[in-house]
Design a protein around this motif. Structure first.
Motif, PDB file in Angstrom:
ATOM      1  N   MET A 391     -76.630  67.938  52.351  1.00 40.35           N
ATOM      2  CA  MET A 391     -77.854  68.720  52.516  1.00 40.35           C
ATOM      3  C   MET A 391     -79.002  67.837  53.006  1.00 40.35           C
ATOM      4  SD  MET A 391     -79.775  71.133  49.747  1.00 40.35           S
ATOM      5  CE  MET A 391     -81.228  72.078  50.156  1.00 40.35           C
ATOM      6  N   GLY A 392     -79.215  67.878  54.303  1.00 42.61           N
ATOM      7  CA  GLY A 392     -80.357  67.176  54.879  1.00 42.61           C
ATOM      8  C   GLY A 392     -80.412  65.704  54.542  1.00 42.61           C
ATOM      9  N   GLU A 393     -79.286  64.994  54.685  1.00 40.59           N
ATOM     10  CA  GLU A 393     -79.291  63.569  54.374  1.00 40.59           C
ATOM     11  C   GLU A 393     -80.239  62.777  55.272  1.00 40.59           C
ATOM     12  OE1 GLU A 393     -74.900  62.733  52.404  1.00 40.59           O
ATOM     13  OE2 GLU A 393     -75.217  62.280  54.526  1.00 40.59           O
ATOM     14  N   TRP A 394     -80.612  63.353  56.389  1.00 41.28           N
ATOM     15  CA  TRP A 394     -81.502  62.697  57.343  1.00 41.28           C
ATOM     16  C   TRP A 394     -82.958  62.705  56.895  1.00 41.28           C
ATOM     17  CZ3 TRP A 394     -84.834  66.585  58.526  1.00 41.28           C
ATOM     18  CH2 TRP A 394     -84.362  67.892  58.395  1.00 41.28           C
ATOM     19  N   LEU A 395     -83.294  63.537  55.905  1.00 36.80           N
ATOM     20  CA  LEU A 395     -84.693  63.718  55.513  1.00 36.80           C
ATOM     21  C   LEU A 395     -85.252  62.462  54.857  1.00 36.80           C
ATOM     22  CD1 LEU A 395     -86.907  66.029  55.261  1.00 36.80           C
ATOM     23  CD2 LEU A 395     -86.173  66.175  52.877  1.00 36.80           C
ATOM     24  N   THR A 396     -86.426  62.010  55.324  1.00 36.86           N
ATOM     25  CA  THR A 396     -87.164  60.908  54.710  1.00 36.86           C
ATOM     26  C   THR A 396     -88.615  61.334  54.552  1.00 36.86           C
ATOM     27  OG1 THR A 396     -87.914  59.817  56.751  1.00 36.86           O
ATOM     28  CG2 THR A 396     -85.679  59.297  55.978  1.00 36.86           C
ATOM     29  N   VAL A 448     -85.539  74.694  57.722  1.00 42.62           N
ATOM     30  CA  VAL A 448     -86.422  75.852  57.713  1.00 42.62           C
ATOM     31  C   VAL A 448     -86.691  76.210  56.263  1.00 42.62           C
ATOM     32  CG1 VAL A 448     -86.746  78.230  58.462  1.00 42.62           C
ATOM     33  CG2 VAL A 448     -85.465  76.636  59.905  1.00 42.62           C
ATOM     34  N   ALA A 449     -87.898  75.933  55.808  1.00 45.59           N
ATOM     35  CA  ALA A 449     -88.246  76.052  54.387  1.00 45.59           C
ATOM     36  C   ALA A 449     -89.064  77.319  54.157  1.00 45.59           C
ATOM     37  CB  ALA A 449     -89.011  74.817  53.924  1.00 45.59           C
ATOM     38  N   GLY A 450     -88.381  78.460  54.129  1.00 43.68           N
ATOM     39  CA  GLY A 450     -89.072  79.724  53.887  1.00 43.68           C
ATOM     40  C   GLY A 450     -89.734  79.796  52.531  1.00 43.68           C
ATOM     41  N   GLN A 451     -89.309  78.950  51.601  1.00 42.81           N
ATOM     42  CA  GLN A 451     -89.908  78.936  50.264  1.00 42.81           C
ATOM     43  C   GLN A 451     -91.358  78.479  50.282  1.00 42.81           C
ATOM     44  OE1 GLN A 451     -87.324  76.999  51.302  1.00 42.81           O
ATOM     45  NE2 GLN A 451     -87.311  74.983  50.327  1.00 42.81           N
ATOM     46  N   THR A 452     -91.796  77.822  51.362  1.00 47.01           N
ATOM     47  CA  THR A 452     -93.165  77.310  51.409  1.00 47.01           C
ATOM     48  C   THR A 452     -94.180  78.380  51.781  1.00 47.01           C
ATOM     49  OG1 THR A 452     -92.879  76.638  53.725  1.00 47.01           O
ATOM     50  CG2 THR A 452     -92.342  75.011  52.025  1.00 47.01           C
ATOM     51  N   ALA A 453     -93.727  79.539  52.256  1.00 51.22           N
ATOM     52  CA  ALA A 453     -94.649  80.607  52.650  1.00 51.22           C
ATOM     53  C   ALA A 453     -95.298  81.220  51.419  1.00 51.22           C
ATOM     54  CB  ALA A 453     -93.910  81.680  53.438  1.00 51.22           C
ATOM     55  N   PRO A 454     -96.538  81.684  51.537  1.00 48.65           N
ATOM     56  CA  PRO A 454     -97.124  82.451  50.434  1.00 48.65           C
ATOM     57  C   PRO A 454     -96.382  83.764  50.254  1.00 48.65           C
ATOM     58  CG  PRO A 454     -98.539  82.528  52.374  1.00 48.65           C
ATOM     59  CD  PRO A 454     -97.457  81.553  52.682  1.00 48.65           C
ATOM     60  N   SER A 455     -96.526  84.379  49.107  1.00 44.73           N
ATOM     61  CA  SER A 455     -95.891  85.676  48.845  1.00 44.73           C
ATOM     62  C   SER A 455     -96.395  86.703  49.862  1.00 44.73           C
ATOM     63  CB  SER A 455     -96.238  86.130  47.427  1.00 44.73           C
ATOM     64  OG  SER A 455     -95.654  87.369  47.148  1.00 44.73           O
ATOM     65  N   ASN A 468     -77.580  76.614  66.177  1.00 45.99           N
ATOM     66  CA  ASN A 468     -76.721  75.891  67.115  1.00 45.99           C
ATOM     67  C   ASN A 468     -76.615  74.417  66.769  1.00 45.99           C
ATOM     68  OD1 ASN A 468     -76.480  78.269  68.502  1.00 45.99           O
ATOM     69  ND2 ASN A 468     -77.854  77.707  70.157  1.00 45.99           N
ATOM     70  N   GLY A 469     -77.626  73.871  66.106  1.00 41.67           N
ATOM     71  CA  GLY A 469     -77.649  72.452  65.790  1.00 41.67           C
ATOM     72  C   GLY A 469     -76.758  72.112  64.610  1.00 41.67           C
ATOM     73  N   ASN A 470     -76.613  70.814  64.377  1.00 44.01           N
ATOM     74  CA  ASN A 470     -75.891  70.294  63.218  1.00 44.01           C
ATOM     75  C   ASN A 470     -76.892  69.798  62.182  1.00 44.01           C
ATOM     76  OD1 ASN A 470     -73.459  70.618  64.728  1.00 44.01           O
ATOM     77  ND2 ASN A 470     -73.782  68.607  65.663  1.00 44.01           N
ATOM     78  N   ASP A 471     -76.419  69.636  60.939  1.00 45.97           N
ATOM     79  CA  ASP A 471     -77.221  69.048  59.869  1.00 45.97           C
ATOM     80  C   ASP A 471     -78.504  69.830  59.632  1.00 45.97           C
ATOM     81  OD1 ASP A 471     -75.607  66.498  59.352  1.00 45.97           O
ATOM     82  OD2 ASP A 471     -75.996  66.358  61.494  1.00 45.97           O
ATOM     83  N   CYS A 472     -78.418  71.153  59.702  1.00 48.16           N
ATOM     84  CA  CYS A 472     -79.583  72.008  59.490  1.00 48.16           C
ATOM     85  C   CYS A 472     -79.532  72.656  58.107  1.00 48.16           C
ATOM     86  CB  CYS A 472     -79.659  73.092  60.566  1.00 48.16           C
ATOM     87  SG  CYS A 472     -79.936  72.447  62.233  1.00 48.16           S
ATOM     88  N   VAL A 473     -80.712  73.023  57.602  1.00 53.36           N
ATOM     89  CA  VAL A 473     -80.854  73.733  56.338  1.00 53.36           C
ATOM     90  C   VAL A 473     -81.760  74.937  56.589  1.00 53.36           C
ATOM     91  CG1 VAL A 473     -81.619  73.622  53.936  1.00 53.36           C
ATOM     92  CG2 VAL A 473     -80.634  71.585  55.030  1.00 53.36           C
TER      93      VAL A 473
END
Length: 746
Positions: A391-396, A448-455, A468-473
């Motif tokens: 899960m998103g090992e590329w994230l820093t 794509v972090a939909g959890q960050t949107a306000p209600s 289409n990409g790899n290593d996506c969340v």
């Protein structure tokens, strides 16, 4: 020379571009083409009020004439071809073509320097075909927007389906992988054989395919030239070419009769500036760099730099300078925001012609020192990191954020199309109307972090999303295509991973109202995780050309290491999920409710099917069926329906063929309550549509539907805004905390 007479050319630099700007379906499209053919009639240049010269325009599909004059001075000749149409593919083509009629052998090369992003499947490149009929045979060297590889496609005979080196119908013909990451194309005909090549520099060529008479049937006399399609019936795409050799196009026209006619413009002696590598980038400032390769045969030219934070559509001017020779030129900018992507471009104006580089991309680093904390697990039993996909090992902590402050398709498409690691966060809620189209995440490492949107969060309608990409969340979004009010055939999935993709995670997503399938995994994929998703109410007797098609999930041929856990598949007929030949899955603790069948395995498949709950079957078929090999354990019927758990054709084995190391099942009788509590986007902040679906499943009240109008129609969510506040360090932990905040508390 006065501004009114100055010629303007957009995006002519040769460097590979990492960002596709102006990505809305109508973004940057030209004005309608005049109903006349005139070799010297100016037309409006896309995105600018200045004009281009020597334009050839068609009347309907009739061919016009435009012969490029010989180049003079030290600047290149730029050919711009504009075309509309739904595609150059399948059994019929729609687009625009600038061509010459040739017989016998030929060898044609060109450099594709930009393709407007009207759609991720817009295409431009060298083509040969015997006629302008939409269904004519063809060979096409296609280049899509951005720095996606070039690859060949072809139609063997009139009216047949097209094939390519990247499709099942043609992959076995690919040479050297069949694709090439470069902007140069070459088509060579020798006798009855056509060869297609790619190159990074126009000198060293790589053979991509060789097509003989068994692969494509062509007469001696063919049309050879430059073709463009927008992959959008309502918008035109402009592609730009230079260094065209081997032909002198003298006619142009529409292929197949698209709704909007295209055109051609040719401009000589163009000054050229290319975007360079940004230097000295800090959290707040950077030095923009350009490379002037031509002044266009005059003594001096003015260079102006502009920049903008991605995904904003408006540019900010950084400053101007005058150059009298080729070489590097730079400009300092300040007042930037840390951990963001910025796009920049340069315009060079020599008083006669003004041209613009393709956009370059740079990022500003985080001001923090770094924090490797993983953060909290999901409130569900099934964390998205528990599957096969890392899960998103590329994230820093230095991974840039792209902030969506307006739910417009151009902004979201721009964010999706950044070719670099990115986290997409939302400062607004609401409904995104995709206007009967799909959008794609074409490049790797997108979260794509939909959890960050306000209600109440973000819902996409009247279209779909393809990863289409790899290593996506992709987390905490809702996608509802519906029938879009159409009456003719139309197919659109809410969400799917593309063929050949790998290491993708789909978590806490709601996918409903499909025409084809709701949530699917592509063919030949590897390491895909689908957790805590609400997959329900596909439209059954709707617009699918095959007729009733109320299906939930298809796992494509040869998809390996697919983990599906904690999902709800409900109010459906079939494919819950359909496990096609060669698939290998762990199907664990899912709820199948009001269905014709559950997991349906084709032969030559292997699965661990553990702890699933079945309820309200609509047929007497076995819950688990097909000729595959499966380890079955703790699967239960939670109502009094009298159906077999597994069909006699299932090859049951005593040990698990595969299973994610970190996945811990719960007891099957607990699955319904658990999954109805945790599945879907933002389950602690459900919308009315999701609340209704969950209530229907919980209380046994729902049924299969044929249109979203039967259950209230498309939603219109409140548009609330709230500024995203991200800590300087601990980005991964913060994303997990944001997800936990919209999930039910224990």
């Amino acid at each position: 020379m006065s501004k009114d007479r100055r010629r303007f050319i957009q995006a002519i630099g040769a460097g590979a571009v990492s960002l596709l700007a102006g990505c809305g379906s109508n973004s940057g499209s030209d004005t309608d083409t005049p109903d006349e053919t005139a070799a010297d009639t100016p037309t409006e240049a896309p995105g600018n009020d200045e004009t281009a010269t020597q334009t050839a325009t068609p009347t309907g599909t009739a061919a016009g004439t435009s012969t490029p004059p010989a180049a003079t001075g030290d600047g290149p000749t730029i050919i711009s071809v504009t075309g509309a149409g739904q595609d150059i593919w399948n059994t019929a083509d729609y687009g625009h073509f600038f061509y010459e009629t040739l017989s016998g052998d030929f060898d044609v090369t060109t450099e594709v320097i930009s393709v407007q992003n009207t759609d991720t499947y817009a295409k431009a490149g060298l083509m040969l075909r015997p006629s302008m009929e939409g269904g004519a045979p063809h060979v096409f060297m296609r280049k899509r927007p951005g720095d996606l590889p070039v690859s060949p496609q072809w139609r063997s005979t009139a009216g047949s389906s097209a094939g390519s080196v990247t499709s099942d119908a043609g992959a076995d013909l690919a040479r050297n992988g069949g694709t090439f990451e470069g902007n140069w194309q070459r088509i060579q005909r020798s006798g009855d054989t056509v060869r297609c090549y790619g190159s990074a520099n126009g000198e060293d060529w790589t053979l991509l395919v060789e097509l003989g008479p068994d692969q494509v049937t062509l007469p001696d006399e063919v049309l050879v030239g430059l073709a463009v399609t927008s992959h959008d019936r309502a918008a035109k795409c402009t592609a730009r070419f230079r260094n065209l050799e081997g032909i002198e196009p003298n006619q142009n026209g529409d292929i197949g009769g698209p709704l909007i006619s295209g055109g051609v413009s040719v401009t000589q002696n163009v000054p050229v500036i290319e975007t360079g590598e940004v230097s000295d980038a800090s959290a707040e400032s950077a030095t923009l760099v350009g490379d002037v390769t031509s002044i266009g045969g005059v003594d001096s030219a003015d260079v102006t730099f502009e920049y903008r934070e991605v995904p904003n559509q408006e540019w900010t001017e950084a400053g101007s300078t005058t150059v009298s020779e080729t070489g590097e030129v730079s400009m300092d900018v300040s007042g930037l925001t840390a951990r963001r992507y910025y796009e920049f471009r340069a315009t060079i104006d020599n008083g006669e012609v003004s041209s613009q580089s393709p956009p370059g991309l740079f990022s500003t680093p985080s001001p923090g020192s770094g924090d490797g904390s993983e953060g909290p697990r999901s409130a569900s039993q099934f964390d998205p990191s528990d599957g096969f996909a890392p899960m998103g090992e590329w994230l820093t902590d230095d991974t840039p954020l792209i902030v969506i402050d307006e739910l417009s398709v151009p902004k979201i498409n721009t964010a999706f199309n950044v070719n670099a690691p990115r986290v997409i966060v939302f400062e607004t809620s609401g409904t995104v109307d995709l206007e009967q189209s799909h959008i794609a995440i074409p490049y790797d490492k997108c979260w794509v972090a939909g959890q960050t949107a306000p209600s109440p969060g973000v819902t996409f309608v009247r279209g779909g999303i393809q990863v289409n990409g790899n290593d996506c969340v992709v987390q905490h979004i809702r996608v509802r295509p519906g029938d879009a009010g159409r009456s003719e055939n139309w197919q659109n999935d809410p969400l799917r991973t593309a063929d050949g993709s790998e290491n993708n995670v789909i978590d806490h997503v709601t996918a409903t109202w499909s025409i084809d399938e709701n949530l699917s995994v592509g063919y030949d994929t590897n390491n895909t995780t689908m957790t805590n998703c609400l997959v329900a109410e596909p439209l059954d007797d709707s617009l699918h050309p095959k007729g009733p098609h109320g299906y939930n999930s298809l796992i494509g041929n040869n998809a390996k290491n697919v983990a599906m856990a904690g999902n709800v598949w409900a109010l459906v007929t079939n494919r819950n999920p359909r496990l096609k030949p060669g698939t290998e899955t762990a199907t664990v603790n899912n709820l199948m409710h009001h269905h014709d069948n559950g997991p349906a395995m084709d032969a030559d498949t292997e699965h661990s099917i553990v702890g699933n709950a079945f309820e309200d079957p609509q047929t007497n078929e076995a819950n688990i069926s097909g000729g595959g090999t499966a380890y079955l354990a703790d699967n239960v019927q939670i109502d009094d329906a009298d159906v077999p758990m597994a069909g006699p054709e299932v090859n049951q084995v005593s040990s698990q063929p595969l299973f994610p190391e970190d996945l811990s099942p719960i007891a099957a009788p607990d699955v319904k309550d658990h999954n109805l509590t945790h599945a879907g986007a933002r389950p602690a902040d459900r919308t009315a549509v999701d609340e209704r679906i969950v209530s229907h499943v919980r209380n046994g009240e729902g049924s299969v539907i044929d249109s979203q109008t039967e259950v209230g129609g498309y939603p219109s969510l409140a548009e609330n805004t709230e500024e995203v506040s991200v800590p300087d360090s601990g980005l991964r932990a913060w994303l997990r905390e944001q997800a936990l905040a919209v999930e039910p508390s224990e």
